[in-house]
Design a protein around this motif. Structure first.
Motif, PDB file in Angstrom:
ATOM      1  N   LEU B  82       5.220   9.344 -26.039  1.00  0.00           N
ATOM      2  CA  LEU B  82       5.817   8.038 -26.334  1.00  0.00           C
ATOM      3  C   LEU B  82       5.992   7.282 -25.030  1.00  0.00           C
ATOM      4  N   LEU B  92      -1.294   4.843 -22.213  1.00  0.00           N
ATOM      5  CA  LEU B  92      -2.539   4.436 -22.875  1.00  0.00           C
ATOM      6  C   LEU B  92      -3.733   4.614 -21.937  1.00  0.00           C
ATOM      7  N   LEU B  93      -3.573   4.178 -20.685  1.00  0.00           N
ATOM      8  CA  LEU B  93      -4.663   4.322 -19.726  1.00  0.00           C
ATOM      9  C   LEU B  93      -4.950   5.798 -19.458  1.00  0.00           C
ATOM     10  N   ALA B  95      -4.495   8.306 -21.592  1.00  0.00           N
ATOM     11  CA  ALA B  95      -5.196   8.867 -22.755  1.00  0.00           C
ATOM     12  C   ALA B  95      -6.646   8.375 -22.811  1.00  0.00           C
ATOM     13  N   ALA B  96      -6.853   7.105 -22.418  1.00  0.00           N
ATOM     14  CA  ALA B  96      -8.211   6.562 -22.458  1.00  0.00           C
ATOM     15  C   ALA B  96      -9.102   7.209 -21.396  1.00  0.00           C
ATOM     16  N   GLY B  97      -8.510   7.567 -20.278  1.00  0.00           N
ATOM     17  CA  GLY B  97      -9.299   8.126 -19.186  1.00  0.00           C
ATOM     18  C   GLY B  97      -9.453   9.633 -19.239  1.00  0.00           C
ATOM     19  N   VAL B 103      -2.908  15.475 -25.745  1.00  0.00           N
ATOM     20  CA  VAL B 103      -2.014  14.529 -26.417  1.00  0.00           C
ATOM     21  C   VAL B 103      -2.421  14.445 -27.887  1.00  0.00           C
ATOM     22  N   SER B 105      -0.676  12.593 -30.280  1.00  0.00           N
ATOM     23  CA  SER B 105      -0.452  11.239 -30.801  1.00  0.00           C
ATOM     24  C   SER B 105       0.152  10.372 -29.702  1.00  0.00           C
ATOM     25  N   LEU B 106      -0.062   9.068 -29.856  1.00  0.00           N
ATOM     26  CA  LEU B 106       0.478   8.096 -28.905  1.00  0.00           C
ATOM     27  C   LEU B 106       1.401   7.134 -29.639  1.00  0.00           C
ATOM     28  N   THR B 107       2.599   6.950 -29.112  1.00  0.00           N
ATOM     29  CA  THR B 107       3.511   5.949 -29.652  1.00  0.00           C
ATOM     30  C   THR B 107       3.848   4.976 -28.537  1.00  0.00           C
ATOM     31  N   HIS B 108       3.625   3.705 -28.824  1.00  0.00           N
ATOM     32  CA  HIS B 108       3.929   2.678 -27.839  1.00  0.00           C
ATOM     33  C   HIS B 108       5.057   1.811 -28.350  1.00  0.00           C
ATOM     34  N   HIS B 111       5.492  -2.816 -25.900  1.00  0.00           N
ATOM     35  CA  HIS B 111       4.389  -2.932 -24.937  1.00  0.00           C
ATOM     36  C   HIS B 111       3.280  -3.716 -25.605  1.00  0.00           C
ATOM     37  N   HIS B 113      -0.849  -5.399 -25.027  1.00  0.00           N
ATOM     38  CA  HIS B 113      -2.055  -5.442 -24.192  1.00  0.00           C
ATOM     39  C   HIS B 113      -2.399  -6.879 -23.832  1.00  0.00           C
TER      40      HIS B 113
END
Lengths: 69, 208
Positions: B82, B92-93, B95-97, B103, B105-108, B111, B113
């Protein structure tokens, strides 16, 4: 760099004046996840976490989603 | 198997205050009550050694190390992540990289973009005349107070209202009570300021 593929939850406050987000910021087109969920709360930037309403509605909702992963 | 959630806050500001465990008003506390292991990422206060930090420092160096540490110390093979505010950008960056990262799951939270140059904390700061060098301190970093003041400037009267409420509220040693419809006595949920404290606030508000 690739699109994140994991389930994605986007929580934002409709009264967030610090990081305002439009209801349709199209996260689903930016991340590669099959599951993209938007959770809009009637809260400001800090009120997303603290306060009575956050703990009655917002926090349980986002934690329910996390629990289900 | 216990689930694990790691929470990453923004680099500057006081956002950790509403993430840390505090009785009755903490998301971390609720997560713990639900049986999850919780790891709260603390970035610390940047000093001269952090002046050259970049996105890569946090996304390619720190976060992989953090995730590896969490997985090694928990019973789960992966974790939910989170990110709050700028912490959402960093996670996010990351997880993308790192598409094979652990991971689940992702919770934002709080925030976006797409920063609107005419609104929010980014207001006016995408102007080409804005020189970041002007706000860097002797350690080579932007002080947290600069970020805090930029946020305060978006809604200055809100802080006044909160300060007023705190000032007045803390002078009350015994909250007044009111009879409920059933005749029982119910305490107000929040301290109510003594009326004698209000004129000071009212004067400031009206300017009279």
């Amino acid at each position: 760099m690739s699109d994140p593929q994991v389930p994605f939850l986007n929580v934002f406050g409709s009264k967030d004046h610090i990081v305002p987000q439009r209801p349709r910021d199209h996260w689903s087109t930016l991340v590669g996840s099959d599951e993209v969920t938007d959770l809009e709360l009637p809260a400001g930037h800090v009120g997303l976490f603290i306060g009575r309403r956050a703990h009655q509605v917002g926090v349980p909702a986002m934690l329910d989603w996390i629990d289900a992963q | 198997m216990r689930r694990t959630t790691a929470v990453a806050r923004a680099l500057a500001g006081e956002s950790e205050l509403h993430l840390r465990p505090r009785a009755g008003n903490s998301m971390v506390e609720v997560l713990l009550d639900r049986g999850q292991d919780v790891y709260l990422v603390e970035w610390g206060v940047p000093d001269a050694a952090d002046a050259e930090n970049s996105f890569e420092t946090y996304c390619d160096d720190y976060l992989p190390e953090i995730v590896n540490f969490v997985v090694a110390n928990s019973s789960a093979d992966d974790l939910n992540m989170l990110g709050y505010c700028f912490g959402g950008v960093l996670t996010l960056l990351y997880a993308a990289g790192h598409d094979r990262c652990a991971v689940a799951s992702l919770t934002h939270v709080g925030h976006t973009h797409r920063h609107d140059p005419d609104a929010g904390a980014a207001e006016g700061r995408q102007d080409s005349s804005f020189d970041p060098a002007l706000v860097i301190d002797e350690s080579g970093n932007v002080p947290g107070t600069v970020i805090g003041n930029a946020i305060r400037s978006l809604d200055p009267t809100a802080e006044f209202a909160i300060t007023c409420w705190r000032t007045c509220g803390t002078t009350t040693t015994s909250p007044p009570t009111t009879p409920s419809r059933s005749g029982a006595t119910t305490r107000f949920p929040l301290p109510v300021p003594r009326s004698s404290r209000w004129p000071r606030c009212s004067l400031a508000t009206t300017g009279s």
